[in-house]
Design an enzyme around this catalytic site. Structure first.
Site, PDB file in Angstrom:
ATOM      1  CD  GLU A 143       4.817  -6.375  -6.971  1.00  7.43           C
ATOM      2  OE1 GLU A 143       2.732  -6.020  -7.384  1.00  7.43           O
ATOM      3  OE2 GLU A 143       5.348  -7.402  -6.884  1.00  7.43           O
ATOM      4  N   PRO A 144       3.988  -1.606  -9.332  1.00 11.19           N
ATOM      5  CG  PRO A 144       2.979  -1.037 -11.290  1.00 11.19           C
ATOM      6  CD  PRO A 144       4.319  -2.235  -9.775  1.00 11.19           C
ATOM      7  CB  ALA A 146       2.244  -4.157  -4.040  1.00  6.35           C
ATOM      8  CB  SER A 148       1.715   2.225   2.198  1.00  8.30           C
ATOM      9  OG  SER A 148       1.872   3.528   1.476  1.00  8.30           O
ATOM     10  CB  THR A 175      16.885   3.404  -5.228  1.00  6.05           C
ATOM     11  OG1 THR A 175      15.549   4.738  -4.309  1.00  6.05           O
ATOM     12  CG2 THR A 175      18.221   4.081  -4.901  1.00  6.05           C
ATOM     13  CG  ASP A 257      11.453  -2.763  11.971  1.00  5.03           C
ATOM     14  OD1 ASP A 257      10.942  -1.906  11.386  1.00  5.03           O
ATOM     15  OD2 ASP A 257      11.769  -3.834  12.962  1.00  5.03           O
ATOM     16  CG  LEU A 258      18.480  -3.529   9.889  1.00  4.23           C
ATOM     17  CD1 LEU A 258      18.771  -4.104   9.387  1.00  4.23           C
ATOM     18  CD2 LEU A 258      19.198  -2.825  11.067  1.00  4.23           C
ATOM     19  CD  GLU A 259      13.799   0.718   2.950  1.00  2.00           C
ATOM     20  OE1 GLU A 259      13.791  -0.122   2.892  1.00  2.00           O
ATOM     21  OE2 GLU A 259      14.005   1.972   2.114  1.00  2.00           O
TER      22      GLU A 259
HETATM   23  C1  LIG Z   1      12.449   8.294  -5.042  1.00  2.25           C
HETATM   24  C2  LIG Z   1      11.910   7.067  -5.149  1.00  2.25           C
HETATM   25  C3  LIG Z   1      12.888   5.483  -4.439  1.00  2.25           C
HETATM   26  C4  LIG Z   1      12.269   4.291  -4.156  1.00  2.25           C
HETATM   27  N1  LIG Z   1      12.941   3.274  -3.991  1.00  2.25           N
HETATM   28  C5  LIG Z   1      12.348   2.286  -4.103  1.00  2.25           C
HETATM   29  C6  LIG Z   1      13.370   1.431  -3.786  1.00  2.25           C
HETATM   30  O1  LIG Z   1      14.124   0.932  -3.771  1.00  2.25           O
HETATM   31  N2  LIG Z   1      12.861  -0.145  -3.575  1.00  2.25           N
HETATM   32  C7  LIG Z   1      11.471   0.138  -3.231  1.00  2.25           C
HETATM   33  O2  LIG Z   1      10.673  -1.125  -3.386  1.00  2.25           O
HETATM   34  N3  LIG Z   1      10.697   0.734  -3.198  1.00  2.25           N
HETATM   35  C8  LIG Z   1      11.371   1.707  -3.169  1.00  2.25           C
HETATM   36  N4  LIG Z   1      10.599   3.495  -3.330  1.00  2.25           N
HETATM   37  C9  LIG Z   1       8.967   2.658  -3.287  1.00  2.25           C
HETATM   38  C10 LIG Z   1       8.592   3.355  -1.809  1.00  2.25           C
HETATM   39  O3  LIG Z   1       8.958   2.760  -0.423  1.00  2.25           O
HETATM   40  C11 LIG Z   1       7.480   3.983  -1.967  1.00  2.25           C
HETATM   41  O4  LIG Z   1       6.775   5.606  -2.601  1.00  2.25           O
HETATM   42  C12 LIG Z   1       6.696   4.082  -0.690  1.00  2.25           C
HETATM   43  O5  LIG Z   1       5.878   2.967   0.332  1.00  2.25           O
HETATM   44  C13 LIG Z   1       5.091   4.296  -1.018  1.00  2.25           C
HETATM   45  O6  LIG Z   1       3.707   3.063  -1.582  1.00  2.25           O
HETATM   46  P1  LIG Z   1       3.100   4.429  -2.815  1.00  2.25           P
HETATM   47  O7  LIG Z   1       3.956   5.535  -3.224  1.00  2.25           O
HETATM   48  O8  LIG Z   1       2.684   3.560  -3.690  1.00  2.25           O
HETATM   49  O9  LIG Z   1       2.278   5.364  -2.095  1.00  2.25           O
HETATM   50  P2  LIG Z   1       0.635   4.835  -2.049  1.00  2.25           P
HETATM   51  O10 LIG Z   1       1.096   3.050  -0.868  1.00  2.25           O
HETATM   52  O11 LIG Z   1      -0.214   4.400  -2.909  1.00  2.25           O
HETATM   53  O12 LIG Z   1       0.247   6.134  -0.881  1.00  2.25           O
HETATM   54  C14 LIG Z   1      -0.856   6.911  -1.679  1.00  2.25           C
HETATM   55  C15 LIG Z   1      -0.929   8.293  -0.137  1.00  2.25           C
HETATM   56  O13 LIG Z   1      -1.676   7.142   0.980  1.00  2.25           O
HETATM   57  C16 LIG Z   1      -1.539   6.784   1.770  1.00  2.25           C
HETATM   58  N5  LIG Z   1      -2.028   5.803   2.878  1.00  2.25           N
HETATM   59  C17 LIG Z   1      -1.564   4.767   1.894  1.00  2.25           C
HETATM   60  N6  LIG Z   1      -1.973   3.633   2.853  1.00  2.25           N
HETATM   61  C18 LIG Z   1      -3.128   4.344   4.115  1.00  2.25           C
HETATM   62  C19 LIG Z   1      -3.488   3.916   5.386  1.00  2.25           C
HETATM   63  N7  LIG Z   1      -4.107   2.461   5.382  1.00  2.25           N
HETATM   64  N8  LIG Z   1      -3.688   4.873   5.856  1.00  2.25           N
HETATM   65  C20 LIG Z   1      -3.510   5.851   5.822  1.00  2.25           C
HETATM   66  N9  LIG Z   1      -3.002   6.529   4.894  1.00  2.25           N
HETATM   67  C21 LIG Z   1      -2.565   5.777   3.494  1.00  2.25           C
HETATM   68  C22 LIG Z   1      -0.225   7.049   2.003  1.00  2.25           C
HETATM   69  O14 LIG Z   1       1.219   7.389   3.025  1.00  2.25           O
HETATM   70  C23 LIG Z   1       0.495   8.569   1.000  1.00  2.25           C
HETATM   71  O15 LIG Z   1       0.434   9.535   1.484  1.00  2.25           O
HETATM   72  C24 LIG Z   1      10.775   4.596  -4.007  1.00  2.25           C
HETATM   73  C25 LIG Z   1      10.142   5.580  -4.322  1.00  2.25           C
HETATM   74  C26 LIG Z   1      10.737   6.723  -4.417  1.00  2.25           C
HETATM   75  C27 LIG Z   1       9.641   8.134  -4.555  1.00  2.25           C
END
Ligand SMILES: Cc1cc2nc3c(=O)[nH]c(=O)nc-3n(C[C@H](O)[C@H](O)[C@H](O)COP(=O)(O)OP(=O)(O)OC[C@H]3O[C@@H](n4cnc5c(N)ncnc54)[C@H](O)[C@@H]3O)c2cc1C
Length: 404
Positions: A143-144, A146, A148, A175, A257-259
């Site tokens: 989510e926007p 939510a 990591s 995706t 995990d599978l992903e």
């Molecule tokens: C092209 C693309 C396709 C995607 N497809 C899907 C999909 O099909 N379905 C879906 O649900 N999601 C999807 N995602 C989302 C993807 O899983 C998330 O972008 C990813 O989990 C990271 O979340 P965020 O982008 O909000 O980064 P953030 O969580 O905001 O992280 C920003 C930075 O902070 C770091 N960080 C965060 N927390 C910590 C911590 N505790 N300690 C140290 N560093 C930290 C991160 O590692 C990163 O470097 C996709 C993303 C992209 C770009």
């Protein structure tokens, strides 16, 4: 899958023995490679240029038997395993990594997840069309606010109203989002229960209150469709709850995990292709009156790239073999959690090194947007971000190592 007689000799080759692939597995990889080169590679340039979605390709992939690899034949699948899915994905990754990503979001994140966690009625209703490729799947977790912290910060809610759930919230970076017919979506059914208040739902694109808010433009994997989605009082029939209410965390964590195991083969396929392109280029590009392949510094890069690719192969295959043996109650913690995080972290970072040298060997031509090696280079970053970032992968590995 395409009916094709075996091209693999009885005696294993050195490469086959090294990779640990059986004759059947070698055959599956070779067949998928031929399919991807013939059907997917010609689409790659336009997808990259225009973020274009080739609508005809999913039914073609399904018609050839490349969807529902892990689904039983009764649902229109092939009844094979996760490892086999990984080999197919590796081949697709070589020739069109954007379609490989679309494939894995549909096949693994959505279809395989419904197969593992859905009811018989849900499987009967959704899997056959997904296996044919006439219905496209996606998974909505991020989510926007939510990423990591997808579980802890989740804001999308689902409240029960009679025989429906009403979903409200937004999902981002999804995706296949712009083209999906069926989405596996996570939402909070108990706002105060943290990760224990999350449930999973199957949402159809025509349900009232569901909308694609925007299609997102990307630096790489262009043509794989990515969206922000909105749920505005979206009414979902109660029978579309997947598993038990408030037990969605189990679905998410084992699915993740599978992903992770399943996106590693995309990295391997991309790196294999980058090595091949670099060898070809080094042989044909002449400077100082010689092919650049004759220079030892270029040879050293090719040798490094080869070693990196083969180490990626071993980690990818071993991780997939481990993922092959987990059942629906496993995942989300323990050995498989650690191994899949380690596997994808290693191959994504190693792919980075392979692509860096591939561009260096291509010189200025590799810096030009339209070149194939440039398209591959622009794919690096997503594999260090999607399915949990490198930092999250390290947190998982360390967490498991330090668990009492
Ligand atoms: C092209 C693309 C396709 C995607 N497809 C899907 C999909 O099909 N379905 C879906 O649900 N999601 C999807 N995602 C989302 C993807 O899983 C998330 O972008 C990813 O989990 C990271 O979340 P965020 O982008 O909000 O980064 P953030 O969580 O905001 O992280 C920003 C930075 O902070 C770091 N960080 C965060 N927390 C910590 C911590 N505790 N300690 C140290 N560093 C930290 C991160 O590692 C990163 O470097 C996709 C993303 C992209 C770009």
């Amino acid at each position: 899958m395409a009916d094709d007689s075996s091209l693999i000799p009885e005696k294993p080759s050195v490469l086959q023995a090294f990779s640990g692939l059986s004759n059947d597995e070698m055959d599956i990889l070779a067949q998928a490679d031929r399919f991807a080169q013939a059907e997917m590679y010609p689409l790659a340039q336009r997808m990259d240029d225009e973020e274009w979605w080739p609508a005809q390709i999913f039914p073609k992939i399904g018609g050839t038997g490349y969807f529902g690899i892990t689904a039983p034949e009764s649902f229109g699948g092939s009844g094979m395993d996760v490892f086999t899915s990984g080999l197919i994905l590796q081949a697709f990754g070589r020739w069109n990594h954007a379609l490989a990503l679309a494939w894995v979001a549909h096949e693994n994140l959505c279809l395989h997840n419904i197969l593992r966690n859905g009811s018989e009625a849900q499987k009967k209703k959704y899997l056959p069309a997904m296996c044919k490729g006439t219905s496209i799947g996606a998974l909505g977790l991020t989510e926007p606010g939510a990423g990591s912290d997808a579980l802890g910060s989740m804001r999308t809610t689902a409240r029960r109203e009679g025989d429906h759930y009403v979903l409200n919230g937004r999902k981002i970076y999804i995706t296949n989002g712009p083209v999906a017919d069926v989405l596996l979506v996570y939402a909070k059914t108990d706002k105060d229960a943290g990760a224990k208040g999350i449930s999973a739902f199957i949402v159809e694109k025509d349900y009232p209150g569901f909308k694609v808010a925007q299609k997102l433009k990307k630096m790489g994997f262009r043509g794989s469709q990515t969206a922000e989605l909105v749920f505005d009082d979206c009414r979902v029939p109660a029978e579309n709850l997947v598993g038990i209410e408030n037990n969605g965390v189990k679905v998410v964590m084992s699915g993740l995990d599978l992903e992770r195991a399943m996106i590693s083969p995309i990295c391997l396929g991309i790196a294999e292709r980058a090595l091949q392109l670099s060898i070809d280029y080094a042989k044909q590009r002449k400077q100082f009156g010689k092919a650049i392949a004759e220079f030892q510094m270029i040879q050293a890069k090719l040798a490094d790239m080869y070693v990196w690719v083969e180490s990626m192969r071993l980690f990818t295959y071993q991780t997939l073999r481990a993922a092959n043996v987990i059942d629906e109650n496993e995942g989300g913690r323990g050995e498989i959690h650690k191994i899949t995080a380690a596997g994808v972290m290693y191959v994504a970072e190693t792919m980075n090194k392979v692509l860096n040298d591939a561009i260096q060997i291509h010189g200025g031509s590799g810096y030009i947007w339209e070149s194939e090696v440039n398209r591959l280079y622009r794919s690096i970053k997503l594999l260090e971000i999607g399915a949990g970032t490198t930092e999250v992968r390290k947190m998982i590995i360390a967490g498991e190592l330090l668990r009492a």
